[in-house]
Motif scaffolding. Structure first.
Motif, mmCIF file in Angstrom:
data_model
loop_
_atom_site.group_PDB
_atom_site.id
_atom_site.type_symbol
_atom_site.label_atom_id
_atom_site.label_comp_id
_atom_site.label_asym_id
_atom_site.label_seq_id
_atom_site.Cartn_x
_atom_site.Cartn_y
_atom_site.Cartn_z
ATOM 1 N N LEU A 174 -44.468 -9.580 73.371
ATOM 2 C CA LEU A 174 -43.521 -9.812 74.461
ATOM 3 C C LEU A 174 -42.111 -9.760 73.889
ATOM 4 O O LEU A 174 -41.833 -10.396 72.862
ATOM 5 N N THR A 175 -41.203 -9.038 74.541
ATOM 6 C CA THR A 175 -39.823 -8.948 74.057
ATOM 7 C C THR A 175 -38.845 -9.140 75.205
ATOM 8 O O THR A 175 -39.121 -8.772 76.357
ATOM 9 N N ASP A 176 -37.700 -9.711 74.859
ATOM 10 C CA ASP A 176 -36.576 -9.838 75.781
ATOM 11 C C ASP A 176 -35.363 -9.222 75.095
ATOM 12 O O ASP A 176 -34.970 -9.666 74.007
ATOM 13 N N PHE A 198 -49.329 -4.026 74.834
ATOM 14 C CA PHE A 198 -50.706 -4.230 74.398
ATOM 15 C C PHE A 198 -51.075 -3.107 73.434
ATOM 16 O O PHE A 198 -50.650 -1.962 73.610
ATOM 17 N N LYS A 199 -51.908 -3.437 72.456
ATOM 18 C CA LYS A 199 -52.346 -2.410 71.506
ATOM 19 C C LYS A 199 -53.814 -2.626 71.145
ATOM 20 O O LYS A 199 -54.139 -3.178 70.091
ATOM 21 N N PRO A 200 -54.736 -2.192 71.991
ATOM 22 C CA PRO A 200 -56.152 -2.240 71.610
ATOM 23 C C PRO A 200 -56.458 -1.120 70.621
ATOM 24 O O PRO A 200 -55.986 0.012 70.773
ATOM 25 N N ASN A 201 -57.257 -1.420 69.599
ATOM 26 C CA ASN A 201 -57.549 -0.413 68.585
ATOM 27 C C ASN A 201 -58.836 -0.748 67.858
ATOM 28 O O ASN A 201 -59.311 -1.887 67.878
ATOM 29 N N ILE A 202 -59.382 0.259 67.211
ATOM 30 C CA ILE A 202 -60.540 0.085 66.350
ATOM 31 C C ILE A 202 -60.097 0.313 64.913
ATOM 32 O O ILE A 202 -59.286 1.202 64.632
ATOM 33 N N GLU A 203 -60.606 -0.496 64.020
ATOM 34 C CA GLU A 203 -60.152 -0.484 62.627
ATOM 35 C C GLU A 203 -61.316 -0.235 61.680
ATOM 36 O O GLU A 203 -62.406 -0.785 61.852
ATOM 37 N N PHE A 204 -61.054 0.608 60.682
ATOM 38 C CA PHE A 204 -61.991 0.834 59.585
ATOM 39 C C PHE A 204 -61.245 0.546 58.285
ATOM 40 O O PHE A 204 -60.156 1.076 58.060
ATOM 41 N N ALA A 258 -47.183 -0.360 77.182
ATOM 42 C CA ALA A 258 -46.155 -1.367 77.442
ATOM 43 C C ALA A 258 -45.601 -1.186 78.849
ATOM 44 O O ALA A 258 -45.396 -0.056 79.311
ATOM 45 N N THR A 259 -45.372 -2.310 79.522
ATOM 46 C CA THR A 259 -44.682 -2.299 80.812
ATOM 47 C C THR A 259 -43.237 -2.718 80.578
ATOM 48 O O THR A 259 -42.965 -3.621 79.774
ATOM 49 N N GLY A 268 -41.013 0.762 84.516
ATOM 50 C CA GLY A 268 -41.779 1.900 84.018
ATOM 51 C C GLY A 268 -42.764 1.478 82.950
ATOM 52 O O GLY A 268 -42.847 0.301 82.575
ATOM 53 N N ASN A 269 -43.496 2.457 82.447
ATOM 54 C CA ASN A 269 -44.526 2.204 81.446
ATOM 55 C C ASN A 269 -44.357 3.141 80.257
ATOM 56 O O ASN A 269 -43.810 4.241 80.384
ATOM 57 N N GLN A 270 -44.845 2.682 79.133
ATOM 58 C CA GLN A 270 -44.971 3.521 77.945
ATOM 59 C C GLN A 270 -46.442 3.550 77.550
ATOM 60 O O GLN A 270 -47.084 2.504 77.428
ATOM 61 N N THR A 271 -46.970 4.746 77.353
ATOM 62 C CA THR A 271 -48.372 4.907 76.994
ATOM 63 C C THR A 271 -48.479 5.898 75.849
ATOM 64 O O THR A 271 -47.881 6.978 75.902
#
Length: 454
Positions: free
Chosen positions: A271-273, A287-293, A311-312, A323-326
């Motif tokens: 979260l940023t302001d 949000f950053k969902p990810n899979i890690e090896f 990000a919203t 807006g959104n960043q994807t």
């Protein structure tokens, strides 16, 4: 008739026919050839003005090749598990080697063109630097350094290690004093863009400004969980540039679910302001969902992450829409007790609240830094982006970048400094250039940085 015959007979006696002439004898094979050696002054005729050339003995050029230093037992950088280690150094040269020293201590040798030195090295816990110096008879000097880490395996686990029990608390603060030679991203010198002359409004002599940055972050972490919060503030000295100052506050955390020994599912939240020029600008939720090896080879650890960045954005100005960043990303990191390497690749879509600011992006970036506990520090980074603003027209279409606005920002940064316990002091250099058919600029930032971690 008789008179004519007498004249003819007389002519034949005076000039005998060619077949009657005597053929000269062939030259002997032992006949001495003319010499090209200049005459000695004693043999020259008095008053002769012919210059004489005395042969000059040639002096061989000085030997400039330094000795070659080899070691079959040490690498330029390595980690040892044994406290004592026998090593050999081999020094080769075309000339005689007359002096050899190790870490400033002269070693006893007999001058020779090949010298073999055997030493039993005793390593201290931490970093051990060995510098061998050799000098030959001509005065040529050669040095070679070997960095050895000993008993550092636990230090390599400070990123992603599983040996930690309970929560670990930390704090990082930093202060930066920098000279920004182009804070407004202006272009005062005219350049040609597809046949169009482009020039900014601020003169070169008026662009540079001093700025100060302060950062603070607090963290709490344990295996598979982490929390952090912090703030960053940037201020410019000139009144005209105070609108470029910023304040950012952030709060975040992450959690992971392990899937065996080498993989995990992770979710990070941020979260940023953001405040620009003393006014509210935007708030974001990322949000950053990810899979890690991950894995480990000796004391070196590595980690791959593949995932989604989302990000919203909510803007304070009523003229800007939310807006959104994807984006999709691949993040690779490797670290050991001596250095750290990071490479990241990202592709996505982003906006800054207006139709013309909508753009796609492609980013690659790598960073390398050494991880010494004390002493000399060095890091270097490089990055490049491709930004395509599909709804914004360029200054001209007569460029290879196409009929819409395209930016190609380039980034290079490096730092050199010193670490004392928990404090680091660095000189920093940051170069940025944007190759574009709309907004073109070159910008450099140089300064001093002081950081501390607890």
């Amino acid at each position: 008739m008789k008179k004519t015959s007498l004249l003819l007979i007389g002519f034949m006696f005076i000039f005998p026919p060619l077949w009657a002439q005597e053929t000269p004898a062939p030259a002997s094979l032992n006949t001495e050839l003319p010499t090209t050696k200049p005459a000695s002054p004693a043999l020259q005729e008095p008053g002769s003005t012919t210059p004489t050339i005395e042969p000059v003995p040639l002096t061989p050029p000085p030997e400039t090749t330094p000795p070659q230093i080899l070691s079959p037992d040490l690498l330029k950088k390595q980690v040892m598990m044994s406290e004592d280690w026998p090593v050999s150094f081999v020094i080769l040269d075309d000339d005689l080697i007359v002096e050899v020293s190790l870490n400033g201590e002269t070693l006893p040798i007999t001058p020779a063109s090949t010298i073999v030195i055997k030493q039993n090295l005793h390593f201290k816990t931490g970093r051990n630097l060995y510098t061998l110096r050799a000098v030959d008879q001509a005065g040529n000097v050669s040095t070679r350094s070997f960095l050895v880490g000993y008993n550092l395996e636990e230090q390599a686990s400070d990123e992603g290690g599983d040996d930690q029990k309970g929560w670990a608390l930390g704090a990082v603060l930093g202060f930066y004093l920098e000279t920004d030679d182009n804070p407004t991203l202006d272009l005062s010198s005219p350049i040609d863009v597809g046949g169009l002359s482009v020039q900014g409004v601020v003169e070169d002599s008026q662009q540079a400004d001093q700025r100060q940055r302060f950062q603070l972050a607090l963290s709490a972490s344990k295996p598979n969980y982490n929390l952090f919060l912090g703030a960053a503030k940037t201020d410019y000295s000139k009144v005209d540039n105070q609108i470029l100052g910023s304040q950012v506050m952030f709060l975040g955390g992450g959690a992971g679910i392990k899937r065996g020994d080498r993989s995990a599912w992770n979710l990070d939240l941020l979260l940023t302001d953001i405040n620009l020029g003393g006014f509210d600008y935007a708030q974001t939720i990322g949000f950053k969902p990810n899979i890690e090896f991950s894995g480990k080879e000796g004391v070196e650890r590595y980690r791959h992450q593949w995932g989604l960045e989302f990000a919203t954005k909510s803007f304070a100005s009523t003229s800007l829409t939310s807006g959104n960043q994807t984006g999709l990303f691949w993040d690779y990191r490797s670290w050991d007790p001596l250095d750290r390497y990071n490479f990241k690749f990202t592709y996505g879509q982003d906006t800054e609240g207006s139709l013309t600011s909508d753009h796609s992006y492609l980013t690659t970036q790598f960073d390398w830094a050494n991880r010494w506990d004390a002493g000399l520090l060095f890091n270097i980074g490089f990055g490049i982006q491709y930004l395509n603003y599909k709804n914004e027209e360029p200054l001209t279409t007569q460029t290879p970048l196409g009929a819409t606005r395209v930016d190609l920002p380039l980034l290079f940064n490096t730092a050199l400094g010193w670490k004392l316990s928990k404090w680091t002091f660095k000189g920093t250099y940051d170069y940025r250039a944007n190759l574009s058919n709309k907004v073109i600029y070159v910008r450099t930032l140089t300064g001093l940085a002081v950081n501390a971690s607890f």
